[in-house]
Design an enzyme around this catalytic site. Structure first.
Site: not given
Ligand code: GDP
Ligand code: IMO
Ligand code: MG
Length: 445
Positions: A13-14, A17, A39, A41-42, A225, A309, A417, A419
């Site tokens: 995750g994270d 996306k 759950n 967070g994008h 996720q 994280r 990517s 930034g």
């Molecule tokens: P997602 O859940 O996959 O959408 O990812 P999140 O948004 O939870 O976490 C990704 C974090 O990295 C966010 O704060 C984005 O703004 C940031 N981000 C995405 N691409 C880049 C990158 O190429 N460089 C940096 N420094 N940050 C990035």
């Molecule tokens: P994005 O879409 C990272 C993790 C939780 C926990 C497990 C189960 O932003 O990448 P849940 O509440 O889904 O039953 O929790 O999955 N988890 C994530 N970790 N990014 C996420 O979403 C997540 N969504 C759930 O931390 O370990």
């Molecule tokens: Mg996220």
């Protein structure tokens, strides 16, 4: 060719996306979420404006795009309106004219949140570290055939009767663990007004999406996720409760598998994990300082829960597995700039268990905890790549790192990517990826 592309996280995750969906949405007509709930967070950054999407697809800031919350999702109506109200304050209108919620999506009710808390407390040291948003319990009710779908809830009598039936069991469990039980009236009264407000958004999205596909409209399907949190393929039981992988895009939207024309894996240049569970390449003990450096540089704090994280090296063995189960046809490599400060970069190229190299990703999480990663060490580039937009402008060692990752996972890199902002992006020249974008992409905000 009218493309229907699925975007999936390749790790835990994270991966970024949100950024990539927002960027590519320009070239698609419809953006759909197919599983999970709030759950997720994008994050999306457009110039100095930042958005965090939990339930709404990350195409929402593009005012001319249709956004769909598919049947595979679990939707908390309260979270839906908190998010849409916040977006309205930021100048993004969430209206039934362009946002559709599947009649078949399941609702998260207050007792699901309560059960999530109860379950985590019961597990103690074995807890999953969920987001406590009721996701797991809502999917349990779905599989247990007692869930309440968006369309069911529109009928007040049906909603009340189902709440009544479900609360009998919920209250027994909660009381057994010393928790505060809920009354039918309070759950109904908290839920029904929100469902009435949600009513204009609720529609048959399966019909809508199939019609759109027949008409040749382009569709971007956004995963939440990631592969290793998939309830079947992930590091069970430390997973979420839905099928996050590309196969879930079909069941979670009602679009048949053969309609899907490509799968883009979002791969971060290192790994993070939130919550509990095995993490073979985690930077621990001797590497804790490096872990903190990455956490600070990459701002690695949960977009939903704010939790720090856990950080680790890139795991090519796990990502190869993710490439297999999703069938990545291209990958987007994110957060290259975060590694700018490192002297050396390690990449896990294989797993050793009990002194033997293994071929397949372990099914048992206890085994994963005992994995000895096999590392390759690459030189760092020690110069800024932040915001670079041309492949040729990358330092040679950064290009070598990208090539190494691509070779290890066996998939071409379509985009890099550098930034968080839309424009901080390199088109890496993969013909498959480029073919999805028609006229090409203007990354400008
Ligand atoms: P997602 O859940 O996959 O959408 O990812 P999140 O948004 O939870 O976490 C990704 C974090 O990295 C966010 O704060 C984005 O703004 C940031 N981000 C995405 N691409 C880049 C990158 O190429 N460089 C940096 N420094 N940050 C990035
Ligand atoms: P994005 O879409 C990272 C993790 C939780 C926990 C497990 C189960 O932003 O990448 P849940 O509440 O889904 O039953 O929790 O999955 N988890 C994530 N970790 N990014 C996420 O979403 C997540 N969504 C759930 O931390 O370990
Ligand atoms: Mg996220």
């Amino acid at each position: 060719m009218s493309h229907i592309i699925v975007i999936v996280g390749a790790q835990w995750g994270d991966e970024g996306k949100g950024k990539i969906v927002d960027l590519l949405a320009e070239r698609f007509s419809i953006v759909v979420r197919y599983q999970g709930g709030h759950n997720a967070g994008h994050s999306v950054q457009i110039g100095d404006r930042s958005f965090v999407l939990h339930l709404l697809p990350s195409g929402i800031t593009h005012k001319d795009k249709t956004c769909v919350l598919g049947n595979g999702m679990v939707i908390d109506p309260k979270a839906f309106f908190e998010e849409s109200d916040r977006l309205a304050e930021q100048g993004v209108a969430v209206t039934p004219e362009r946002v559709m919620v599947s009649a078949r999506a399941h609702l998260i009710l207050p007792y699901h949140r309560l059960l999530d808390h109860t379950s985590e407390e019961r597990l103690g040291n074995e807890r999953v570290g969920t987001t406590l948003r009721g996701i797991g319990p809502a999917y349990e009710d779905k599989a247990g055939r007692r869930g309440i779908r968006a369309a069911d809830a529109l009928n007040a009598e049906v909603l009340r009767a189902r709440i009544e039936r479900n609360l009998e069991d919920v209250n027994r469990i909660v009381a057994a663990y010393g928790g505060q039980t809920l009354s039918v009236d309070e759950v109904f009264d908290q839920t029904y007004p929100l469902v009435e407000r949600l009513a204009p958004f609720i529609t048959d999205t399966t019909h809508f999406l199939n019609k759109a596909a027949r008409e040749g409209r382009t569709i971007l399907i956004e995963g939440a996720q990631a592969a290793l949190l998939d309830v079947d393929h992930g590091t069970y039981p430390f997973v979420t409760s839905s099928n996050t992988t590309a196969g879930g895009a079909s069941t979670g939207t009602g679009l048949a598998p053969h309609r899907i024309t490509g799968v883009l894996g979002i791969v971060r240049t290192y790994t993070t994990r939130v919550g509990e569970g095995p993490f073979p390449t985690e930077m621990l003990a001797g590497e804790a300082e490096l872990g903190s450096l990455i956490r600070e540089r990459g701002r690695e704090y949960g977009a939903s829960t704010g939790r720090p994280r856990r950080c680790g090296w890139f795991d090519a063995f796990a990502t190869r597995y993710a490439a297999d189960i999703n069938g990545f046809t291209s990958v987007a490599l994110t957060k290259l700039d975060v590694l700018d400060a490192l002297d050396e970069i390690k990449v896990c190229t294989g797993y050793r268990l009990d002194g033997k190299t293994i071929e397949s990703f372990p099914a048992v999480s206890q085994d994963l905890r005992r994995i000895e990663p096999i590392y390759a060490t690459l030189p760092g580039w020690r110069t800024s790549t932040e915001g670079i937009t041309e492949l040729n402008d990358l330092p040679a060692r950064a290009r070598e790192y990208v090539e190494f990752i691509s070779k290890e996972i066996g998939v071409a890199v379509g985009l890099i990517s550098t930034g968080p902002e839309r424009g901080q992006t390199i088109m890496a020249g993969d013909p498959t990826f480029n073919s999805w974008l028609g006229e090409g992409l203007s990354a400008a905000p």
